[in-house]
Design a protein around this motif. Structure first.
Motif, PDB file in Angstrom:
ATOM      1  N   VAL A 212       3.818   8.573  39.551  1.00 54.18           N
ATOM      2  CA  VAL A 212       2.530   7.709  39.634  1.00 54.18           C
ATOM      3  C   VAL A 212       2.100   7.946  40.912  1.00 54.18           C
ATOM      4  CG1 VAL A 212       1.692   5.277  39.850  1.00 54.18           C
ATOM      5  CG2 VAL A 212       3.084   5.968  37.800  1.00 54.18           C
TER       6      VAL A 212
ATOM      7  N   ASP B 128       9.740  17.475  37.376  1.00 52.61           N
ATOM      8  CA  ASP B 128       8.476  17.764  36.536  1.00 52.61           C
ATOM      9  C   ASP B 128       7.214  17.585  37.780  1.00 52.61           C
ATOM     10  OD1 ASP B 128       6.498  18.312  34.696  1.00 52.61           O
ATOM     11  OD2 ASP B 128       7.049  16.727  33.285  1.00 52.61           O
ATOM     12  N   SER B 129       6.993  16.233  37.590  1.00 50.92           N
ATOM     13  CA  SER B 129       5.640  15.858  38.385  1.00 50.92           C
ATOM     14  C   SER B 129       5.358  16.663  39.543  1.00 50.92           C
ATOM     15  CB  SER B 129       5.215  14.510  37.966  1.00 50.92           C
ATOM     16  OG  SER B 129       5.969  13.726  38.822  1.00 50.92           O
TER      17      SER B 129
ATOM     18  N   ILE C 270      13.705   0.478  48.873  1.00 52.52           N
ATOM     19  CA  ILE C 270      14.753   1.183  48.700  1.00 52.52           C
ATOM     20  C   ILE C 270      15.109   2.456  49.875  1.00 52.52           C
ATOM     21  CG2 ILE C 270      15.820   2.758  47.066  1.00 52.52           C
ATOM     22  CD1 ILE C 270      14.505   1.277  44.860  1.00 52.52           C
TER      23      ILE C 270
ATOM     24  N   GLY D 163       7.672   7.685  42.507  1.00 51.59           N
ATOM     25  CA  GLY D 163       7.897   8.412  41.073  1.00 51.59           C
ATOM     26  C   GLY D 163       6.642   9.258  40.856  1.00 51.59           C
TER      27      GLY D 163
ATOM     28  N   VAL E  90      18.845   9.735  45.773  1.00 46.39           N
ATOM     29  CA  VAL E  90      17.968   8.475  45.864  1.00 46.39           C
ATOM     30  C   VAL E  90      17.727   8.063  44.368  1.00 46.39           C
ATOM     31  CG1 VAL E  90      15.586   9.956  45.360  1.00 46.39           C
ATOM     32  CG2 VAL E  90      15.700   7.800  46.760  1.00 46.39           C
TER      33      VAL E  90
ATOM     34  N   ASN F 168       5.208   2.749  47.354  1.00 48.55           N
ATOM     35  CA  ASN F 168       5.176   1.527  46.529  1.00 48.55           C
ATOM     36  C   ASN F 168       5.887   0.441  47.255  1.00 48.55           C
ATOM     37  OD1 ASN F 168       7.361   1.293  44.898  1.00 48.55           O
ATOM     38  ND2 ASN F 168       6.292   2.465  43.305  1.00 48.55           N
TER      39      ASN F 168
ATOM     40  N   LYS G   7      -5.333   9.093  29.745  1.00 47.13           N
ATOM     41  CA  LYS G   7      -4.523   9.273  30.852  1.00 47.13           C
ATOM     42  C   LYS G   7      -4.984  10.631  31.410  1.00 47.13           C
ATOM     43  CE  LYS G   7      -0.265   8.775  31.118  1.00 47.13           C
ATOM     44  NZ  LYS G   7       1.383   8.938  30.977  1.00 47.13           N
TER      45      LYS G   7
ATOM     46  N   GLU H 158      15.187   4.821  32.991  1.00 50.89           N
ATOM     47  CA  GLU H 158      14.209   5.930  33.727  1.00 50.89           C
ATOM     48  C   GLU H 158      14.922   7.233  33.990  1.00 50.89           C
ATOM     49  OE1 GLU H 158      11.075   5.388  34.334  1.00 50.89           O
ATOM     50  OE2 GLU H 158      10.959   3.465  34.787  1.00 50.89           O
TER      51      GLU H 158
ATOM     52  N   LEU I  88       8.112  -1.318  46.098  1.00 56.66           N
ATOM     53  CA  LEU I  88       9.699  -1.259  45.551  1.00 56.66           C
ATOM     54  C   LEU I  88      10.405   0.302  46.312  1.00 56.66           C
ATOM     55  CD1 LEU I  88      12.302  -2.007  43.721  1.00 56.66           C
ATOM     56  CD2 LEU I  88      11.232  -0.390  41.937  1.00 56.66           C
TER      57      LEU I  88
ATOM     58  N   LYS J  82      -2.515   3.741  38.648  1.00 61.21           N
ATOM     59  CA  LYS J  82      -2.813   5.160  39.003  1.00 61.21           C
ATOM     60  C   LYS J  82      -4.217   5.311  38.728  1.00 61.21           C
ATOM     61  CE  LYS J  82      -1.620   9.068  36.785  1.00 61.21           C
ATOM     62  NZ  LYS J  82      -0.640  10.360  36.093  1.00 61.21           N
TER      63      LYS J  82
HETATM   64  N1  LIG Z   1       1.677  15.833  37.692  1.00 63.95           N
HETATM   65  C1  LIG Z   1       2.478  16.448  36.853  1.00 63.95           C
HETATM   66  O1  LIG Z   1       2.662  17.513  36.432  1.00 63.95           O
HETATM   67  C2  LIG Z   1       2.990  15.250  36.005  1.00 63.95           C
HETATM   68  C3  LIG Z   1       4.069  15.489  35.007  1.00 63.95           C
HETATM   69  C4  LIG Z   1       4.755  14.637  34.090  1.00 63.95           C
HETATM   70  C5  LIG Z   1       4.497  13.133  34.254  1.00 63.95           C
HETATM   71  N2  LIG Z   1       3.357  13.177  35.147  1.00 63.95           N
HETATM   72  C6  LIG Z   1       2.939  11.386  35.579  1.00 63.95           C
HETATM   73  O2  LIG Z   1       4.118  10.912  36.094  1.00 63.95           O
HETATM   74  C7  LIG Z   1       4.089   9.483  35.877  1.00 63.95           C
HETATM   75  C8  LIG Z   1       5.460   8.956  35.465  1.00 63.95           C
HETATM   76  O3  LIG Z   1       6.165   9.256  36.604  1.00 63.95           O
HETATM   77  P1  LIG Z   1       7.693   8.357  36.712  1.00 63.95           P
HETATM   78  O4  LIG Z   1       8.358   8.454  35.443  1.00 63.95           O
HETATM   79  O5  LIG Z   1       8.281   8.807  37.794  1.00 63.95           O
HETATM   80  O6  LIG Z   1       7.021   6.582  36.602  1.00 63.95           O
HETATM   81  P2  LIG Z   1       6.819   5.915  37.898  1.00 63.95           P
HETATM   82  O7  LIG Z   1       6.420   6.501  39.284  1.00 63.95           O
HETATM   83  O8  LIG Z   1       5.949   4.693  37.290  1.00 63.95           O
HETATM   84  O9  LIG Z   1       8.302   5.464  38.234  1.00 63.95           O
HETATM   85  C9  LIG Z   1       8.826   4.623  37.425  1.00 63.95           C
HETATM   86  C10 LIG Z   1       9.474   3.219  38.148  1.00 63.95           C
HETATM   87  O10 LIG Z   1      10.710   3.484  38.953  1.00 63.95           O
HETATM   88  C11 LIG Z   1      10.529   3.216  40.256  1.00 63.95           C
HETATM   89  N3  LIG Z   1      11.374   3.665  41.355  1.00 63.95           N
HETATM   90  C12 LIG Z   1      10.825   5.086  41.742  1.00 63.95           C
HETATM   91  N4  LIG Z   1      11.761   5.713  42.473  1.00 63.95           N
HETATM   92  C13 LIG Z   1      12.757   4.817  42.372  1.00 63.95           C
HETATM   93  C14 LIG Z   1      14.117   4.803  43.065  1.00 63.95           C
HETATM   94  N5  LIG Z   1      14.510   5.847  43.544  1.00 63.95           N
HETATM   95  N6  LIG Z   1      14.977   3.552  42.470  1.00 63.95           N
HETATM   96  C15 LIG Z   1      14.601   2.672  41.909  1.00 63.95           C
HETATM   97  N7  LIG Z   1      13.346   2.717  41.363  1.00 63.95           N
HETATM   98  C16 LIG Z   1      12.420   3.778  41.603  1.00 63.95           C
HETATM   99  C17 LIG Z   1       8.935   3.206  40.372  1.00 63.95           C
HETATM  100  O11 LIG Z   1       8.522   2.135  41.448  1.00 63.95           O
HETATM  101  C18 LIG Z   1       8.506   2.613  38.942  1.00 63.95           C
HETATM  102  O12 LIG Z   1       8.620   1.240  39.002  1.00 63.95           O
HETATM  103  C19 LIG Z   1       2.959   9.468  34.896  1.00 63.95           C
HETATM  104  O13 LIG Z   1       1.812   8.809  35.502  1.00 63.95           O
HETATM  105  C20 LIG Z   1       2.719  10.713  34.349  1.00 63.95           C
HETATM  106  O14 LIG Z   1       1.459  10.983  34.010  1.00 63.95           O
HETATM  107  C21 LIG Z   1       2.833  13.922  35.967  1.00 63.95           C
END
Ligand SMILES: NC(=O)c1ccc[n+]([C@@H]2O[C@H](COP(=O)([O-])OP(=O)(O)OC[C@H]3O[C@@H](n4cnc5c(N)ncnc54)[C@H](O)[C@@H]3O)[C@@H](O)[C@H]2O)c1
Length: 362
Positions: free
Chosen positions: A110, A140-141, A52, A108, A173, A46, A155, A181, A48, A80
């Motif tokens: 998403v 996790d994800s 970075i 992340g 990172v 994305n 979701k 977060e 952002l 997403k």
């Molecule tokens: N597949 C799986 O097993 C699983 C498990 C848990 C959650 N999820 C999914 O994960 C998603 C949530 O992920 P998340 O919490 O990473 O949210 P996200 O991907 O939205 O990231 C959170 C924010 O951090 C920013 N960001 C990312 N890396 C960064 C960095 N290094 N420095 C600064 N900013 C950064 C992103 O641009 C975003 O604005 C949900 O959609 C959830 O459903 C999936």
């Protein structure tokens, strides 16, 4: 470098490594080369994350001889969705990417989820690797192969189990990640201690300071979390049994998120409150001592996570749980804590859930 293998039983060709090392972002290109991948690749990120660390990863890929197509998805959970996945398909098709062309997910959860879903479905499946950049994604994800997108009705309703070829985790990172977060990701880290490893839980209790920034304790916590998740996924890739222990606290968390419109709390914050509810529910049912619930609550509190949502009414939480959960013959299935490091799956009468919630959330 720390390497953890996700070994998928009887399907050796789909087993894959998780590499964890500070600075490994610069090694993604050579890493892909070692997996036997070459030629072109797509990088999904994305704006952002690209600003970075995207250019570093692109440089590493180009340095290893890859011709890189970069695709940007808008930032946020609201993207997403199938429409954004479709936008990615359009780019891959326009550029005539072939079945052997790998896709790199840089971002992340998403980005990881939507990219994994596109990789699972484009040309019936192309190789992909995860380069997670949030703590939640690192612990996790990015591990375990659950991919997907959201639907207006809920979701993660559209998706596939599709394992990556490798996961590259660079704890450094996380230095740019918002502190809130980082804390949200720690809720999932605590969960691994509760469901699997008392020693790890104690380590977290003794290192709360070191977990609030990118220090050795946090790196160790990422490693142990990935080890535990890899182990659970190995035993039960498609969540027919054991894997559901990863949902400890999540039934309550999903209800809290649904009631608050998915905007008030981050997922990890809801998981924190959900785990406190799940632990005190376990104690109420006599599955564990009260002290177990207290210990979980104290650790989460010390890490700066919310442990209760006082504004929520029990009827609303129960209502959301009934939408989310199957109720079979008046019973609902929960992951309950027996002690720190050990949980059990238990079917509970709906009335017991109701009575507990009435007391816990007025
Ligand atoms: N597949 C799986 O097993 C699983 C498990 C848990 C959650 N999820 C999914 O994960 C998603 C949530 O992920 P998340 O919490 O990473 O949210 P996200 O991907 O939205 O990231 C959170 C924010 O951090 C920013 N960001 C990312 N890396 C960064 C960095 N290094 N420095 C600064 N900013 C950064 C992103 O641009 C975003 O604005 C949900 O959609 C959830 O459903 C999936």
């Amino acid at each position: 470098m720390r390497t953890i293998n996700v070994e998928l039983e009887q399907r050796q060709e789909r087993s894959y490594p998780i590499y964890i090392e500070r600075g490994i972002l610069d090694e993604v290109g050579p890493g892909l080369g070692r997996l036997g991948l070459k030629g072109r690749c797509a990088l999904v990120t994305n704006p952002l994350v690209r600003s970075i660390c995207g250019e570093r990863v692109i440089k590493s890929l180009e340095g290893a001889g890859f011709d890189v197509l970069t695709v940007e998805v808008k930032d946020g959970e609201q993207y997403k969705i199938l429409a954004e996945a479709s936008m990615i398909y359009d780019r891959l098709i326009e550029e005539k990417l072939e079945r052997s062309t790998p896709i790199v997910a840089l971002g992340g959860g998403v980005i990881g989820d939507i990219t994994g879903f596109v990789a699972a479905t484009y040309l019936r499946g192309v190789p992909y690797v995860q380069v997670p950049t949030t703590l939640l994604a690192q612990v996790d994800s990015s591990v375990g192969g659950k991919t997907g997108v959201n639907h207006p009705r809920g979701k993660n309703l559209i998706g596939a189990f599709y394992q990556p070829r490798a996961v590259f985790i660079d704890p450094d990172v996380l230095k740019t990640l918002d502190k809130s977060e980082l804390r949200a990701g720690l809720a999932e880290v605590v969960k691994y201690g509760v469901i699997w490893d008392e020693g790890f839980f104690r380590f977290l209790e003794e290192n709360t300071q070191g977990l609030s920034a990118v220090e050795d304790a946090l790196v160790r916590a990422i490693e142990r979390s990935c080890e535990i998740k890899a182990h659970v996924v190995k035993e039960d890739e498609t969540e027919k049994g054991l894997r559901s222990i990863l949902n400890f606290g999540h039934t309550f968390a999903h209800a809290i998120e649904a009631v608050t419109g998915y905007t008030r709390y981050k997922h990890g914050e809801a998981v924190s409150m959900g785990m406190v509810l799940a632990a005190s529910f376990s104690a109420r049912l006599g599955v564990c001592e009260e002290t177990v619930a207290d210990r979980i609550e104290n650790l989460l509190k010390t890490l700066g996570l919310p442990v209760e949502a006082p504004e929520l009414r029990y009827e609303a939480i129960l209502g959301a749980m009934l939408v989310d959960k199957k109720v079979l013959s008046g019973r609902m299935r929960f992951v309950l804590a027996k002690k720190i490091g050990d949980v059990v799956l238990r079917d509970v009468q709906r009335e017991e859930v109701e009575a507990f919630l009435r007391k816990a959330a007025r």
